[in-house]
Design a protein around this motif. Structure first.
Motif, PDB file in Angstrom:
ATOM      1  N   UNK A 172      48.185   5.409  37.241  1.00 36.06           N
ATOM      2  CA  UNK A 172      47.712   6.661  37.790  1.00 36.06           C
ATOM      3  C   UNK A 172      48.545   6.967  39.012  1.00 36.06           C
ATOM      4  N   UNK A 173      49.241   8.096  38.963  1.00 37.74           N
ATOM      5  CA  UNK A 173      50.193   8.421  40.018  1.00 37.74           C
ATOM      6  C   UNK A 173      51.071   7.198  40.198  1.00 37.74           C
ATOM      7  N   UNK A 174      51.226   6.716  41.416  1.00 34.81           N
ATOM      8  CA  UNK A 174      52.100   5.562  41.631  1.00 34.81           C
ATOM      9  C   UNK A 174      51.335   4.264  41.429  1.00 34.81           C
ATOM     10  N   UNK A 175      50.013   4.393  41.380  1.00 36.62           N
ATOM     11  CA  UNK A 175      49.193   3.195  41.277  1.00 36.62           C
ATOM     12  C   UNK A 175      49.357   2.552  39.906  1.00 36.62           C
ATOM     13  N   UNK A 176      49.548   1.260  39.907  1.00 37.42           N
ATOM     14  CA  UNK A 176      49.574   0.595  38.616  1.00 37.42           C
ATOM     15  C   UNK A 176      48.828  -0.719  38.770  1.00 37.42           C
ATOM     16  N   UNK A 235      38.946  10.363  39.368  1.00 44.56           N
ATOM     17  CA  UNK A 235      39.646   9.509  38.414  1.00 44.56           C
ATOM     18  C   UNK A 235      38.726   9.079  37.283  1.00 44.56           C
TER      19      UNK A 235
END
Lengths: 284, 154
Positions: free
Chosen positions: B52-56, B131
């Motif tokens: 999600x976006x830059x989040x992994x 989210x």
């Protein structure tokens, strides 16, 4: 905390950047959201491609009767642009409302909109402006409208391997008034709710109105119910209030520790009324 | 955090009840699911990758199904932990024939409680609600398209 090890490339051309993206690198376009996430180790990209190294993506110019803003123009570049101040004051006003001075110096318009944080400021203004987004892929380029660009939280029309090249906004005539009004979260500066309004009046009646809303739900949107309610009406306080009351209609409002869904809806109505009032008062 | 909502699936309630408990279909429909493995009656081990976006982040967890009452309701219990945090959720899913023009369709309403903790929650609190909604919507969208595919394949 310190970020995990990663490769860093400052590409010399857009083609080189696209090539690196195709092999799995992640674009960095200011890093005001990405770097903090990397430091917290919520994000751990192995390879960053710094788009700010691409000087030919940093421009603000007028061409073909429209305004073109390169993806790596910083918020400060937008805020301080004499051209935008004169021909698209809604964008300078919105850029000036983003975060703080440090964020505005580093963050870029392309980085902000491609990240698509649901509480980012630009998307409200870009919805109200009916902006176009130029997306460059390895083989081709395409243009999408603001309505199609913002899909969901952190989700845009950008496909993997594509780079946002520029944002295009129209030049409004002098009879247009605009305003961006937000309730900022004090610590981050993000918009709990932000509303951008763009209006024109002819013979005492509102004959054009666009309203963009951010922060309320997962994606910035156009408040079409409010727009319809105001079009053709006078700009009296009661007409403004009646239109603003519809701004959150049918929207699935988000809730967090800063504001409940009901409070967010209330803020949206209040800020829609403020934005419309301010925009109408600025019509030359 | 309370989560509730509803979605219309284009199949009859009996079929909807079936697919909502079919590990092969669930594994395809859950965003980021990399595997669902049966470890007991109505109990599955799950691997998930959240992007999600830059989040992994990678999560490992369990999915349990209880309170069977076909074809009208069941309870879903999900637990997951990963390097960036944990999540726990429990919800009741209710199925009823949907009032719609489509010949067979089912209204699935869900009502539950989700807890998110760890770094993810400490820094991402303002994003959890949105989210969660997005993930649930993606799940049902995918589920609906999978059932459509199955239909046209028949």
């Amino acid at each position: 905390m310190i970020a995990q090890k990663f490769e860093y490339t400052a590409p010399k051309s857009l083609d080189e950047a696209l090539h690196l993206l195709a092999s799995g690198a992640k674009p960095l376009a200011g890093g005001m959201s990405l770097i903090p996430m990397m430091k917290l180790r919520l994000a751990a990209p192995e390879h960053l491609v710094d788009l700010r190294a691409l000087k030919d993506l940093n421009y603000i110019r007028e061409a073909g009767g429209q305004l073109h803003i390169g993806a790596t123009a910083s918020h400060y570049d937008v805020e301080s642009s004499a051209l935008l101040r004169q021909k698209c004051p809604l964008l300078t006003e919105t850029a000036a409302a983003i975060g703080d001075v440090q964020v505005r110096n580093m963050g870029t318009i392309g980085g902000s909109v491609a990240h698509a944080d649901p509480a980012a400021d630009y998307p409200a203004a870009l919805q109200a402006l009916e902006a176009k987004f130029v997306l460059k892929g390895a083989k081709s380029e395409r243009t999408v409208s603001a309505t199609d660009f913002f899909v969901d939280a952190f989700t845009t029309a950008l496909e993997p391997g594509e780079i946002l090249r520029e944002v295009v906004v129209p030049i409004d005539d002098a009879r247009t008034g605009t305003s961006y009004q937000k309730m900022a979260q004090p610590a981050s500066g993000f918009a709990i709710v932000g509303v951008a309004a763009r209006v024109r009046v002819n013979a005492g009646k509102v004959n054009f109105v666009r309203i963009g809303v951010t922060g309320l739900s997962n994606r910035a949107y156009r408040a079409t119910a409010s727009e319809k309610a105001l079009e053709g009406r006078t700009s009296s306080p009661s007409d403004i209030q009646a239109a603003a009351a519809l701004v959150a209609q049918g929207v699935d409002a988000n809730s967090d520790l800063h504001a409940s869904a009901d409070y967010r809806r209330h803020l949206a109505v209040v800020h829609a009324a403020r934005a419309l009032k301010a925009a109408l008062s600025r019509i030359a | 955090m309370k989560i509730s909502g509803s979605y219309i699936l284009p199949v009859a309630p009996e079929r909807a009840y079936q697919i909502l408990q079919d590990p092969a279909i669930l594994a395809q429909a859950m965003p980021g699911c990399e595997g669902l493995e049966k470890i007991g009656p109505d109990e599955y081990r799950m691997k998930m990758k959240v992007l999600l976006a830059a989040l992994s982040g990678q999560f490992e967890g369990k999915v349990r199904i209880t309170d069977h009452s076909p074809p009208t309701s069941f309870r879903l219990i999900v637990e997951g932990t990963g390097r960036i945090g944990f999540l726990k959720g429990e919800g009741l899913l209710r199925l009823s024939p949907a009032d719609s023009a489509v010949a067979a369709s089912t209204l699935v309403s869900y009502d539950g409680d989700v807890q998110v903790g760890g770094t993810m929650a400490a820094v991402g609190q303002r994003l959890i609600d949105g989210t969660a909604k997005m993930m649930i919507r993606r799940f049902f969208d995918k589920l609906a398209s999978l059932t459509q595919e199955a239909k046209s394949a028949n």
